[in-house]
Design a protein around this motif. Sequence first.
Motif, PDB file in Angstrom:
ATOM      1  N   UNK A  31     -12.016 -16.331  93.390  1.00  0.00           N
ATOM      2  CA  UNK A  31     -11.505 -15.620  92.225  1.00  0.00           C
ATOM      3  C   UNK A  31     -10.012 -15.845  92.069  1.00  0.00           C
ATOM      4  N   UNK A  32      -9.253 -15.649  93.148  1.00  0.00           N
ATOM      5  CA  UNK A  32      -7.797 -15.775  93.047  1.00  0.00           C
ATOM      6  C   UNK A  32      -7.371 -17.212  92.784  1.00  0.00           C
ATOM      7  N   UNK A  33      -8.090 -18.176  93.339  1.00  0.00           N
ATOM      8  CA  UNK A  33      -7.766 -19.575  93.043  1.00  0.00           C
ATOM      9  C   UNK A  33      -8.060 -19.886  91.579  1.00  0.00           C
ATOM     10  N   UNK A  34      -9.129 -19.319  91.034  1.00  0.00           N
ATOM     11  CA  UNK A  34      -9.459 -19.522  89.629  1.00  0.00           C
ATOM     12  C   UNK A  34      -8.496 -18.840  88.681  1.00  0.00           C
ATOM     13  N   UNK A  35      -7.877 -17.755  89.133  1.00  0.00           N
ATOM     14  CA  UNK A  35      -6.940 -17.011  88.291  1.00  0.00           C
ATOM     15  C   UNK A  35      -5.540 -17.628  88.299  1.00  0.00           C
ATOM     16  N   UNK A  36      -5.361 -18.704  89.048  1.00  0.00           N
ATOM     17  CA  UNK A  36      -4.015 -19.282  89.183  1.00  0.00           C
ATOM     18  C   UNK A  36      -3.480 -19.873  87.882  1.00  0.00           C
ATOM     19  N   UNK A  37      -4.364 -20.302  86.995  1.00  0.00           N
ATOM     20  CA  UNK A  37      -3.864 -20.882  85.741  1.00  0.00           C
ATOM     21  C   UNK A  37      -3.292 -19.815  84.811  1.00  0.00           C
ATOM     22  N   UNK A  38      -3.900 -18.629  84.787  1.00  0.00           N
ATOM     23  CA  UNK A  38      -3.421 -17.563  83.904  1.00  0.00           C
ATOM     24  C   UNK A  38      -2.390 -16.657  84.574  1.00  0.00           C
ATOM     25  N   UNK A  39      -2.540 -16.434  85.858  1.00  0.00           N
ATOM     26  CA  UNK A  39      -1.663 -15.513  86.591  1.00  0.00           C
ATOM     27  C   UNK A  39      -1.160 -16.194  87.870  1.00  0.00           C
ATOM     28  N   UNK A  40      -0.278 -17.199  87.724  1.00  0.00           N
ATOM     29  CA  UNK A  40       0.130 -17.977  88.898  1.00  0.00           C
ATOM     30  C   UNK A  40       0.874 -17.178  89.964  1.00  0.00           C
ATOM     31  N   UNK A  41       1.727 -16.269  89.570  1.00  0.00           N
ATOM     32  CA  UNK A  41       2.506 -15.506  90.558  1.00  0.00           C
ATOM     33  C   UNK A  41       1.593 -14.609  91.389  1.00  0.00           C
ATOM     34  N   UNK A  42       0.691 -13.909  90.723  1.00  0.00           N
ATOM     35  CA  UNK A  42      -0.240 -13.040  91.442  1.00  0.00           C
ATOM     36  C   UNK A  42      -1.180 -13.854  92.319  1.00  0.00           C
ATOM     37  N   UNK A  92       3.843  -6.948  88.146  1.00  0.00           N
ATOM     38  CA  UNK A  92       3.166  -5.702  87.780  1.00  0.00           C
ATOM     39  C   UNK A  92       2.554  -5.818  86.388  1.00  0.00           C
ATOM     40  N   UNK A  93       3.300  -6.411  85.461  1.00  0.00           N
ATOM     41  CA  UNK A  93       2.798  -6.607  84.105  1.00  0.00           C
ATOM     42  C   UNK A  93       1.568  -7.514  84.109  1.00  0.00           C
ATOM     43  N   UNK A  94       1.637  -8.602  84.877  1.00  0.00           N
ATOM     44  CA  UNK A  94       0.500  -9.515  84.983  1.00  0.00           C
ATOM     45  C   UNK A  94      -0.715  -8.820  85.593  1.00  0.00           C
ATOM     46  N   UNK A  95      -0.475  -7.982  86.582  1.00  0.00           N
ATOM     47  CA  UNK A  95      -1.572  -7.261  87.231  1.00  0.00           C
ATOM     48  C   UNK A  95      -2.247  -6.309  86.249  1.00  0.00           C
ATOM     49  N   UNK A  96      -1.466  -5.635  85.431  1.00  0.00           N
ATOM     50  CA  UNK A  96      -2.041  -4.736  84.427  1.00  0.00           C
ATOM     51  C   UNK A  96      -2.847  -5.520  83.389  1.00  0.00           C
ATOM     52  N   UNK A  97      -2.340  -6.688  82.994  1.00  0.00           N
ATOM     53  CA  UNK A  97      -3.085  -7.527  82.058  1.00  0.00           C
ATOM     54  C   UNK A  97      -4.385  -8.018  82.691  1.00  0.00           C
ATOM     55  N   UNK A  98      -4.298  -8.456  83.938  1.00  0.00           N
ATOM     56  CA  UNK A  98      -5.474  -8.938  84.644  1.00  0.00           C
ATOM     57  C   UNK A  98      -6.529  -7.836  84.778  1.00  0.00           C
ATOM     58  N   UNK A  99      -6.078  -6.624  85.094  1.00  0.00           N
ATOM     59  CA  UNK A  99      -7.001  -5.506  85.303  1.00  0.00           C
ATOM     60  C   UNK A  99      -7.765  -5.145  84.036  1.00  0.00           C
ATOM     61  N   UNK A 100      -7.222  -5.501  82.886  1.00  0.00           N
ATOM     62  CA  UNK A 100      -7.902  -5.174  81.628  1.00  0.00           C
ATOM     63  C   UNK A 100      -8.683  -6.356  81.052  1.00  0.00           C
ATOM     64  N   UNK A 101      -8.736  -7.452  81.762  1.00  0.00           N
ATOM     65  CA  UNK A 101      -9.430  -8.652  81.299  1.00  0.00           C
ATOM     66  C   UNK A 101     -10.900  -8.598  81.727  1.00  0.00           C
ATOM     67  N   UNK A 102     -11.799  -8.357  80.791  1.00  0.00           N
ATOM     68  CA  UNK A 102     -13.221  -8.203  81.119  1.00  0.00           C
ATOM     69  C   UNK A 102     -13.859  -9.530  81.550  1.00  0.00           C
ATOM     70  N   UNK A 103     -13.364 -10.664  81.019  1.00  0.00           N
ATOM     71  CA  UNK A 103     -13.891 -11.968  81.427  1.00  0.00           C
ATOM     72  C   UNK A 103     -13.606 -12.210  82.909  1.00  0.00           C
ATOM     73  N   UNK A 104     -12.377 -11.918  83.331  1.00  0.00           N
ATOM     74  CA  UNK A 104     -12.027 -12.099  84.742  1.00  0.00           C
ATOM     75  C   UNK A 104     -12.770 -11.112  85.633  1.00  0.00           C
ATOM     76  N   UNK A 105     -13.061  -9.934  85.113  1.00  0.00           N
ATOM     77  CA  UNK A 105     -13.831  -8.969  85.897  1.00  0.00           C
ATOM     78  C   UNK A 105     -15.222  -9.516  86.199  1.00  0.00           C
ATOM     79  N   UNK A 106     -15.817 -10.184  85.224  1.00  0.00           N
ATOM     80  CA  UNK A 106     -17.120 -10.824  85.441  1.00  0.00           C
ATOM     81  C   UNK A 106     -16.998 -11.927  86.480  1.00  0.00           C
ATOM     82  N   UNK A 107     -15.945 -12.721  86.381  1.00  0.00           N
ATOM     83  CA  UNK A 107     -15.702 -13.777  87.370  1.00  0.00           C
ATOM     84  C   UNK A 107     -15.493 -13.191  88.763  1.00  0.00           C
TER      85      UNK A 107
END
Length: 142
Positions: A70-81, A46-61
């Motif tokens: 997108x989810x495969x690219x986010x694996x380095x920063x948010x592996x569990x999600x 849940x904490x990771x999801x809240x951090x991800x939701x506020x990341x403007x760089x990832x929103x552009x991605x």
Amino acid sequence: MKQHLKSLQKDLPKYFPDPDGTFEWIRNPFIINVQTLPNNLSASEEQQLLELASDSFLKTKFEQNTLTSFWLGASSEYPALSDKAVKYLLPFPTLYLCKIGFSVLVGIKTKRRNSLIDVEPHLCPKITNIEPDFPAIVSGQK
């Protein structure tokens, strides 16, 4: 016919229930409501999801890529999600490819062509997105 349609209308929700929002965070992690976080996530997720939701760089991605990319690219920063999202998304293309393969196999194994024993050389070009280089194949170079 009328009874069949009524029966279908009655049974359809059993096979295709209304989405309950449990996995809505996978489809768009940037529209998360803090009050209604999914109950299938751990506290750290849940904490990771809240951090991800506020990341403007990832929103552009997210806007530039497909959902799976997108989810495969986010694996380095948010592996569990990312792992949870990919495990949820994986059956969809897999099932689609299986259905395509079966349809192609049925087309190859028609009555006129049922003498083919080895269907793999005929099946592979039909189910891939890669264009084969037929002139090179025919000339024996590949």
